[in-house]
Design an enzyme around this catalytic site. Sequence first.
Site, PDB file in Angstrom:
ATOM      1  N   HIS A 115       0.819  -1.228   0.000  1.00 38.25           N
ATOM      2  CA  HIS A 115       0.000   0.000   0.000  1.00 38.25           C
ATOM      3  C   HIS A 115       0.854   1.280   0.000  1.00 38.25           C
ATOM      4  CE1 HIS A 115      -3.671  -2.247   0.475  1.00 38.25           C
ATOM      5  NE2 HIS A 115      -3.320  -2.745   1.648  1.00 38.25           N
ATOM      6  N   ASP A 152      -2.767 -10.505  -2.464  1.00 40.97           N
ATOM      7  CA  ASP A 152      -3.328 -10.052  -1.193  1.00 40.97           C
ATOM      8  C   ASP A 152      -4.808  -9.724  -1.429  1.00 40.97           C
ATOM      9  OD1 ASP A 152      -2.197  -8.755   1.609  1.00 40.97           O
ATOM     10  OD2 ASP A 152      -3.932  -7.648   0.840  1.00 40.97           O
ATOM     11  N   HIS A 154      -6.411  -7.235  -0.492  1.00 43.02           N
ATOM     12  CA  HIS A 154      -6.577  -5.795  -0.739  1.00 43.02           C
ATOM     13  C   HIS A 154      -5.860  -5.405  -2.043  1.00 43.02           C
ATOM     14  CE1 HIS A 154      -6.788  -6.335   3.707  1.00 43.02           C
ATOM     15  NE2 HIS A 154      -7.848  -5.553   3.541  1.00 43.02           N
ATOM     16  N   ASP A 231      -4.693 -12.855   3.469  1.00 41.98           N
ATOM     17  CA  ASP A 231      -5.944 -12.347   4.037  1.00 41.98           C
ATOM     18  C   ASP A 231      -7.141 -12.687   3.147  1.00 41.98           C
ATOM     19  OD1 ASP A 231      -4.757 -10.619   2.226  1.00 41.98           O
ATOM     20  OD2 ASP A 231      -4.728  -8.887   3.582  1.00 41.98           O
TER      21      ASP A 231
HETATM   22 ZN   LIG Z   1      -4.127  -7.167   2.704  1.00 38.04          ZN
END
Ligand SMILES: [Zn+2]
Length: 286
Positions: A115, A152, A154, A231
């Site tokens: 991120h 991931d 996200h 995740d």
């Molecule tokens: Zn994540």
Amino acid sequence: MSGIKVYSDLSTTTYRTPGHPEAPERVSRSYERLKAAGHAVLAPVVKAGPDDVALMHSKEHFESVREGRFRDADTPYFPDIAQIALTSLSGALSAADSAAAGEPAFSLMRPPGHHAGRSRVSGFCYFNNLAIAVARLRKETKSVRISILDVDVHHGDGTDELMTGKDGVHFTSLHQSPLYPGTGLASHDNCFNYPLPPGTGEAAYLKALEAALRPALDFKPDLLAISAGFDTYKECPIAQLKLEKKSYRRIGAMIAETKLRRFAVLEGGYASELPVLIEEFLAGLA
Ligand SMILES: [Zn+2]
């Protein structure tokens, strides 16, 4: 017994925010499990410095992290965080060098990185470990072509931002949508995004991965760099995809079947089963 080399360092387990899902035990428990499973768990062989960070981030970013001149509710300042984040980056650089030399490797470190953008910390990430490792490989060998695969849950918004328009790099992200950070709804430039609805289980996930891998391989990469988040697991407390333990072995195997040089870097994964999920992934990736 698996052939994947693991780079880790328990000095990255020395910071903590009470109640924060990105906890030191993610690394320390995985470290013990992978060692017990027979993996070679090694200290990084490359030592990252501010110049490496500057390969992808703004000039000011390193100092900003070191001195805490940033504000992000999920990504707090700690006095040693710049040094710890450099150690995490050292793992990614070591794994990348190992992959370039023909030996697959995994970096088991924290903080994660995908991120982190050009001038911003974000979502538990300070420096974008994987993006910097890719930039360093490209700096050393101008002709090397790299496909990045971010699995991931996200969207890897930092990597997407940093890799947009970069020569010799193809970026692919599979992620839940809607979910933090809310980006990655469409593909653009050299960045290919595959949003998946909450509740997506193994069969649909693997089908999407297979579809995503096709253009990533049509790019004719010399190397695959994987942002390995766990995740997507059905018990993850902060997301709603529904992968099983065995799904990670299958994901690793799909990547291994490409026969490409490859390395992976730990991103997210917040369920207590994280160590076994990583073990499954590495068994497939070998
Ligand atoms: Zn994540």
